[in-house]
Scaffold this motif. Structure first.
Motif, short mmCIF file in Angstrom:
data_model
loop_
_atom_site.label_atom_id
_atom_site.label_comp_id
_atom_site.label_asym_id
_atom_site.label_seq_id
_atom_site.Cartn_x
_atom_site.Cartn_y
_atom_site.Cartn_z
N MET A 80 -51.42 18.61 -4.34
CA MET A 80 -50.82 19.62 -5.21
C MET A 80 -51.51 20.72 -4.53
SD MET A 80 -50.86 18.48 -9.15
CE MET A 80 -52.88 18.42 -9.21
N ASN A 81 -50.82 21.96 -3.93
CA ASN A 81 -51.33 22.83 -3.09
C ASN A 81 -50.65 23.89 -3.83
OD1 ASN A 81 -52.81 21.30 -1.24
ND2 ASN A 81 -50.87 21.25 0.01
N SER A 82 -51.47 25.19 -3.41
CA SER A 82 -50.80 26.58 -4.16
C SER A 82 -50.46 26.35 -5.47
CB SER A 82 -49.48 27.00 -3.46
OG SER A 82 -49.61 27.12 -1.81
N LEU A 83 -51.47 25.91 -6.16
CA LEU A 83 -51.30 25.81 -7.74
C LEU A 83 -51.09 27.09 -8.43
CD1 LEU A 83 -53.84 22.65 -8.06
CD2 LEU A 83 -51.36 22.72 -8.72
N LYS A 84 -50.40 26.96 -9.50
CA LYS A 84 -50.13 27.99 -10.46
C LYS A 84 -50.60 27.78 -11.82
CE LYS A 84 -45.83 28.90 -7.79
NZ LYS A 84 -44.42 29.07 -7.63
N PRO A 85 -50.71 28.61 -12.63
CA PRO A 85 -51.27 28.63 -13.90
C PRO A 85 -50.18 27.71 -14.64
CG PRO A 85 -51.75 30.71 -13.38
CD PRO A 85 -50.81 30.12 -12.25
N GLU A 86 -48.88 27.62 -14.22
CA GLU A 86 -47.82 27.07 -14.85
C GLU A 86 -47.75 25.74 -14.78
OE1 GLU A 86 -47.36 29.77 -13.46
OE2 GLU A 86 -45.51 29.81 -12.32
N ASP A 87 -48.50 25.29 -13.80
CA ASP A 87 -48.86 23.78 -13.33
C ASP A 87 -49.79 22.92 -14.40
OD1 ASP A 87 -48.72 24.89 -10.09
OD2 ASP A 87 -47.20 23.81 -11.25
N THR A 88 -50.55 23.94 -15.14
CA THR A 88 -51.54 23.03 -16.13
C THR A 88 -50.63 22.20 -17.00
OG1 THR A 88 -52.94 25.27 -16.01
CG2 THR A 88 -52.94 23.68 -18.08
N ALA A 89 -51.34 21.06 -17.31
CA ALA A 89 -50.79 20.09 -17.91
C ALA A 89 -51.44 18.77 -17.69
CB ALA A 89 -49.10 19.64 -17.48
N VAL A 90 -51.12 17.61 -18.83
CA VAL A 90 -51.80 16.41 -18.59
C VAL A 90 -50.89 15.90 -17.35
CG1 VAL A 90 -52.45 14.21 -19.49
CG2 VAL A 90 -53.05 16.56 -20.55
N TYR A 91 -51.27 15.31 -16.38
CA TYR A 91 -50.57 14.49 -15.30
C TYR A 91 -50.62 12.90 -15.53
CZ TYR A 91 -49.41 18.90 -13.10
OH TYR A 91 -49.04 20.02 -12.58
N TYR A 92 -49.46 12.35 -15.42
CA TYR A 92 -49.38 10.88 -15.98
C TYR A 92 -48.88 10.00 -14.67
CZ TYR A 92 -50.15 11.94 -20.91
OH TYR A 92 -50.49 12.48 -22.18
N CYS A 93 -49.18 9.01 -14.22
CA CYS A 93 -48.78 8.19 -13.42
C CYS A 93 -48.00 7.34 -14.09
CB CYS A 93 -50.00 7.70 -12.56
SG CYS A 93 -49.35 6.27 -11.24
N ASN A 94 -46.69 6.95 -13.28
CA ASN A 94 -45.83 5.91 -13.79
C ASN A 94 -45.55 4.99 -12.83
OD1 ASN A 94 -42.54 5.51 -13.77
ND2 ASN A 94 -43.51 5.52 -15.80
N ALA A 95 -45.17 3.58 -13.18
CA ALA A 95 -44.70 2.67 -12.25
C ALA A 95 -43.33 2.17 -12.95
CB ALA A 95 -45.83 1.53 -12.00
N ASN A 96 -42.40 2.29 -12.14
CA ASN A 96 -41.10 1.65 -12.73
C ASN A 96 -40.53 0.34 -11.90
OD1 ASN A 96 -38.60 1.08 -13.27
ND2 ASN A 96 -37.92 3.35 -13.47
#
Length: 115
Positions: free
Chosen positions: A82-98
């Motif tokens: 993740m580059n050029s991060l913005k305040p709106e990128d603030t979140a909990v990030y979850y990994c998913n395997a389908n």
């Protein structure tokens, strides 16, 4: 025992970079499309980026050109650069395997973009 193990979240200033990692078992990794989702308070979980077992990628419009998803088959790991991060990128990030039969979720890692 967690099936998906995430790491790499944290606090970063606007414009900064972070790399998230998600490691799983060889069995799960070899048959799964892998993805990163995020969820902010009061909002629905949304897909950020995904990568198929053959390496095809897709991104949410909001992160195109800034985020890159990749997978290392030797390490059974998927990454989200993740580059050029913005305040709106603030979140909990979850990994998913389908796997095509089921969805497996990681425990989530907090990303906070703030000065």
């Amino acid at each position: 025992q967690a099936q998906l193990v995430e790491s790499g979240g944290g606090l970063v200033q606007p414009g900064g970079s972070l790399r998230l990692s998600c490691r799983t078992s060889r069995m799960i990794f070899s048959i799964s499309a892998m993805g990163w989702f995020r969820q902010s308070p009061g909002l629905q979980r949304e897909l950020v980026a995904a990568i198929t077992s053959s390496g095809s990628t897709s991104y949410a419009d909001s992160v195109k050109g800034r985020f890159t998803i990749s997978r290392d088959n030797a390490k059974n790991t998927v990454y989200l650069q993740m580059n050029s991060l913005k305040p709106e990128d603030t979140a909990v990030y979850y990994c998913n395997a389908n796997t095509g039969v089921s969805n497996i979720w990681g425990q989530g890692t907090q990303v906070t973009v703030s000065s």
